[in-house]
Design an enzyme around this catalytic site. Structure first.
Site, mmCIF file in Angstrom:
data_model
loop_
_atom_site.group_PDB
_atom_site.id
_atom_site.type_symbol
_atom_site.label_atom_id
_atom_site.label_comp_id
_atom_site.label_asym_id
_atom_site.label_seq_id
_atom_site.Cartn_x
_atom_site.Cartn_y
_atom_site.Cartn_z
ATOM 1 N N HIS A 291 -5.067 -19.436 -6.990
ATOM 2 C CA HIS A 291 -4.086 -20.080 -6.115
ATOM 3 C C HIS A 291 -4.762 -21.045 -5.150
ATOM 4 O O HIS A 291 -5.877 -20.803 -4.700
ATOM 5 C CB HIS A 291 -3.327 -19.010 -5.312
ATOM 6 C CG HIS A 291 -2.565 -18.063 -6.190
ATOM 7 N ND1 HIS A 291 -1.480 -18.456 -6.931
ATOM 8 C CD2 HIS A 291 -2.735 -16.743 -6.444
ATOM 9 C CE1 HIS A 291 -1.004 -17.422 -7.601
ATOM 10 N NE2 HIS A 291 -1.748 -16.358 -7.332
ATOM 11 N N VAL B 45 -16.213 8.274 -5.886
ATOM 12 C CA VAL B 45 -16.670 8.768 -4.579
ATOM 13 C C VAL B 45 -15.663 9.797 -4.081
ATOM 14 O O VAL B 45 -14.464 9.511 -3.970
ATOM 15 C CB VAL B 45 -16.810 7.603 -3.574
ATOM 16 C CG1 VAL B 45 -17.114 8.123 -2.184
ATOM 17 C CG2 VAL B 45 -17.897 6.636 -4.046
ATOM 18 N N ILE C 93 -6.909 -6.273 -0.357
ATOM 19 C CA ILE C 93 -7.171 -7.557 -1.031
ATOM 20 C C ILE C 93 -6.147 -7.706 -2.166
ATOM 21 O O ILE C 93 -6.418 -7.443 -3.330
ATOM 22 C CB ILE C 93 -8.620 -7.645 -1.562
ATOM 23 C CG1 ILE C 93 -9.629 -7.211 -0.496
ATOM 24 C CG2 ILE C 93 -8.901 -9.063 -2.044
ATOM 25 C CD1 ILE C 93 -9.747 -8.112 0.712
ATOM 26 N N SER D 148 -2.919 -10.389 -3.716
ATOM 27 C CA SER D 148 -2.918 -11.816 -4.035
ATOM 28 C C SER D 148 -3.145 -12.610 -2.749
ATOM 29 O O SER D 148 -2.570 -12.268 -1.721
ATOM 30 C CB SER D 148 -1.578 -12.209 -4.650
ATOM 31 O OG SER D 148 -1.546 -13.590 -4.914
#
Lengths: 420, 478
Positions: free
Chosen positions: B51, B174, B339, B341
């Protein structure tokens, strides 16, 4: 060096072409097979039922293939295994076939004629967009058949099969025989899509339920299949919510149809018929590109291998005529059309009208007590044949006598008529 | 026990870019991925659009990093041999009301410093992409937009980081992190690692990892997005990525021309709050096709080859923005979470930003022999005749076509397995080489790839996984 004939595919169609072509006198030919042995899909079809029409015997797939393979070895017909055709180019008089071969490396082979005999692939779960997750344990029936019959592996223990095509029915029996529990075969249509003998021998004989007018509405499980949701559908194939039922299983097999494998043909410029998804051919099984012929499942989906061999032999005869300049050349082109209750017809066009022509077609829905009528644009009837029963799962054939074609007007239309 | 300077948790595009940036410095760095393969979480469920950044809220971190990254992409993709093409995006408006939204986006984009943004009219739209629905009136065109293959971004960064001395381990979930005097002890299901610093890039599990040192500070909700892939033989070669006018939470059902020639439609957007739900529904697949058909009436249903669902991690207290910061109570614990788009587009800048944060606390020494390049797996199908011939001469494995739909050779598959951080699963081979990604969906090649993986990894065929533990393809011998 220029070949007279290159055959793309060493399955039942390709093998039959090779055998017959040799018998007509074509020696300078090569069969290109991408797998490590000849035989194609027959190698994994270890059940019997092959060869009834052609040899009057009940053979297994490998046995049927071996009849041709032995003959090919004996005649010394050339073939190349592990060889994938990447592209075919039409350079007018010659065709150039680009091949990646395990043994010979990258090749560009020149040939006067090509027979397309690449067969088909399976329609997938994703093409019909069966909703849900994407876990392991979802197989096309033919892939599962390869794992079980060729590689000798088990693919699951509790199996649901979607689609009652022949491969699905055969695999229902096969999975049962190797120790899995086949819970049911689910079919969205109100009728089975396989041969009736397979419904009997593969399901009824093993007490495997066939649920007609049902479908899988969801696949569950993140890593491996854990269950499927099955529901009834109405006459418009809409899911009836109240009938949803969750069935625990670890494996789902999809047998939802075959698609002729025509990417090579399309790149070559061969015209494809939307009805068959195979090349458009004339009565010589020749495509719009002179010298390029097609037969077997790449042309249209067959239910019986014997008919593939028959069709392949016709193609081989026509290749011989092409190479010896004895092909019937006619200017005229009669287009074969069909009514809505027929799903396709092969060949799609007729050019010459002095020889007998076999038309192959499938109906869209099962029907009983019908007439098959072939008529020209002015309503002159060429064929009017009574059938007690027709079904989409079984290919139908009608023969037109060459002399009947002489006086026809316009194009031909094939239709069904309900008997009073 | 080896002690690390930095452990990166999560091997998607965010973690992989952070690892690569860290590998530029004299640091012992290790990446831990919970899945059996890198790039197999949030990263894989993505349409691949790079983007341009016109719609990110102005002033947000997201907007800053997106626009910075777009500048970096051409060189970044060249260094790492990542499929990338600069291709304009067009956001299509069909009436005057939608035009107003385009104007707002234009203003927002200008504030974000997106270059060359403008609104164009029907004739120009159809000149750029003639197959667009002719009812279109206006479009916001963003020439700096592009396309890539998201998981290749992750693989390329990890391979390049390994080349520069970093380590990366898959199947390392983890389960706890303990504060110790020298930093942190990171505990996985079968190992323990000590490190001075932690970078949390755990995607939808970003809040779970953050909770291990600072419970309740962050909360991630999952926005589920389904996408649809159309066959690359569908005959449309789009000259632009096409978007409808967006809604509040989604850019809408776009039609994205993928690097490999497919068209990807998507994605839907529904908040579901479930980190493991990757199911798609009939309604979603219908919506995808019908919405995209409004932009591109020539789409054909018979070209549909796959529908899949990805998850977008949304940090609920951050107003839809990325959260990239040092934990307020835990020194040298860096979060790179939420995190969503344009996480793919921004990822090169996100990696660099993480290192900038670390640099605020530490003096990092650059490696003298750092090599910024990585060579990708050759794409046999894209070579010309001479190149094919030469390659086969060099290695006959390239003459063996394993995946017929995408023309993927054994040579490519072997390379994908043998390279550092290579494939160990069927889906891992698929993402790296496209084998099994075509119209037959592995019907022909899957069993052959099981055999190749089994030979290469020295495992039994029944141990070969599709994706994660429990996803064995076959269950044993007959």
């Amino acid at each position: 060096m220029i070949y007279d004939l290159l055959i793309i595919g060493g399955g039942p169609a390709g093998l039959s072409v090779a055998k017959k072509a040799y018998e007509t006198g074509i020696k300078n030919m090569l069969v290109l097979e991408r797998d490590d042995e000849l035989g194609g899909i027959l190698n994994q079809c270890i059940h019997n039922g092959f060869g009834i029409e052609k040899f009057n015997k009940e053979l297994t797939g490998p046995e049927y293939a071996s009849l041709y393979i032995e003959d090919i070895e004996e005649k010394g017909i050339n073939y190349l295994l592990g060889s994938m055709v990447l592209n075919i180019r039409d350079e007018g008089e010659y065709k150039v076939v680009e091949v990646a071969s395990k043994e010979k490396g990258y090749l560009e082979l020149k040939t006067k004629t090509v027979v397309l005999a690449m067969g088909s692939r399976e329609r997938t779960r994703m093409m019909i967009q069966t909703p849900g997750t994407r876990p392991a344990g979802v197989f096309n029936a033919g892939l599962a058949q390869k794992y079980v019959n060729i590689d000798g592996y088990m693919v699951g223990k509790k199996v649901v099969i979607l689609g009652s095509g022949d491969i699905g029915l055969i695999m229902a029996r096969r999975m049962t025989l190797v120790g899995a529990e086949v819970l049911r075969v689910v079919e969205i249509e109100p009728y089975s899509n396989g041969l009736s003998r397979n419904v009997m021998q593969c399901l009824k004989d093993f007490d495997i339920p066939l649920q007609l007018s049902h479908t899988i509405t969801e696949i569950k499980g993140n890593d491996r299949v854990e269950s499927v949701v099955i529901a009834e559908v109405d006459e418009n194939k809409n899911v009836i919510e109240s009938t949803k039922e969750e069935v625990e299983c670890d494996t789902v097999l999809f047998s939802v149809g075959l698609i002729p494998e025509n990417e090579l043909s399309t790149n070559l410029g061969v015209e494809i018929d939307n009805r068959t998804q195979g090349p458009k051919v004339n009565e010589k099984l020749e495509t719009n590109i002179p010298g390029v012929f097609a037969c077997g499942n790449v042309l249209h989906i067959h239910d019986v291998v014997d008919y593939v061999s028959d069709e392949a032999e016709q193609a081989a005869d026509q290749v011989h005529k092409y190479l010896t300049d004895t092909q019937d050349i006619c200017k005229r082109q009669i287009v074969l059309e069909n009514s809505d209750d027929i799903s396709y017809i092969v060949p799609q066009t007729i050019e010459c009208k002095h020889s007998d022509i076999e038309l192959k077609f499938r109906v869209r829905k099962p029907a009983s007590n019908v007439r098959i009528i072939l008529e020209d644009s002015e309503g002159n009837v060429l064929v009017n044949r009574k059938k007690w029963a027709v079904s989409p799962s079984e290919m139908e054939k009608v023969m037109i006598k060459g002399k009947m074609l002489e006086d026809i007007k316009g194009n031909l239309t094939l239709r069904l008529k309900a008997e009073e | 026990m080896k002690k690390y300077d930095v452990i990166v948790i999560g091997g998607g595009v965010t973690g992989a870019n952070a690892l690569r940036e860290l590998s530029k410095y004299e640091l012992d760095v290790l990446l831990l991925e919970s899945n059996a393969d890198f790039g197999a979480g949030v990263t894989k469920g993505n349409g691949g659009a790079v983007h341009s950044g016109y719609d990110a809220t102005k002033g947000s971190l997201k907007a800053k990093l997106n626009v910075e990254a777009v500048e970096m992409w051409p060189e970044y993709a060249k260094d790492l041999d990542i499929p990338y093409e600069r291709l304009p995006s067009m956001t299509l408006a069909f009436n005057e009301e939608e035009r107003e939204t385009l104007e707002e986006l234009l203003e927002n984009g200008k504030a974000n410093n997106v270059p060359d943004l403008r609104i164009i009219e029907k004739d120009e739209i159809l000149e750029i992409e003639p197959t667009v629905n002719p009812d279109v009136k206006y479009a916001l065109i963003a020439p700096s937009s592009g396309i890539t293959e998201p998981y290749i971004v992750a693989y390329a960064c990890i391979e390049n980081a390994i080349k520069n001395g970093a380590e990366a381990k898959a199947s390392q979930k983890v389960i706890d992190i303990k504060k110790i005097e020298s930093g942190y002890k990171v505990i996985t299901s079968d190992s323990e690692y000590e490190t001075k610093m932690v970078v949390n890039a755990a995607g939808v599990y970003g809040d779970v990892i953050a909770d291990m040192v600072n419970p309740g500070k962050y909360s991630i909700t999952e926005r589920h997005g389904s996408l649809m892939i159309l066959d690359n033989a569908q005959g449309l070669e789009l000259k632009a990525t096409l978007f409808p006018v967006p809604s509040k939470h989604s850019k809408g059902m776009a039609a994205i021309p993928a690097c490999a020639g497919n068209i990807i439609l998507g994605s839907t957007a529904e908040v579901m709050n479930d980190k493991e739900n990757h199911a798609f529904t009939r309604d979603q697949s219908e919506l995808l096709f019908t919405s995209a058909s409004k932009l591109l009436p020539r789409l054909r249903r018979k070209d549909i080859i796959r529908v899949f669902t990805g998850l977008r991690p949304v940090e609920v207290n951050s107003d839809n923005d990325f959260v990239i910061e040092e934990d307020i109570d835990n020194k040298d614990f860096y979060n790179a979470i939420g995190i969503q788009s344009p996480g793919i587009a921004a990822s090169p800048a996100v990696g660099a930003y993480v290192v900038e944060l670390i640099k605020e606390n530490h003096d990092l020494k650059a490696k003298e022999n750092y090599d910024k390049t990585r060579k990708g797996i050759v794409d046999f199908s894209e070579l010309d005749t001479e190149q094919k011939r030469d390659l086969i001469e060099l290695d006959p494995a390239y003459a063996h076509v394993v995946c017929r739909c995408e023309t993927v050779t054994e040579g490519e598959i072997l390379d994908s397995i043998r390279r550092p951080g290579g494939a160990t699963t069927i889906d891992g081979v698929k993402r790296r080489t496209r084998a099994g990604m075509g119209r037959c969906q592995g019907g022909f090649c899957e069993s052959r790839i099981v055999t190749i993986l089994s030979n290469e990894l020295g495992k039994k065929p029944e141990e070969i996984l599709k994706e994660n533990a429990g996803s064995e393809i076959i269950i044993g011998e007959e």
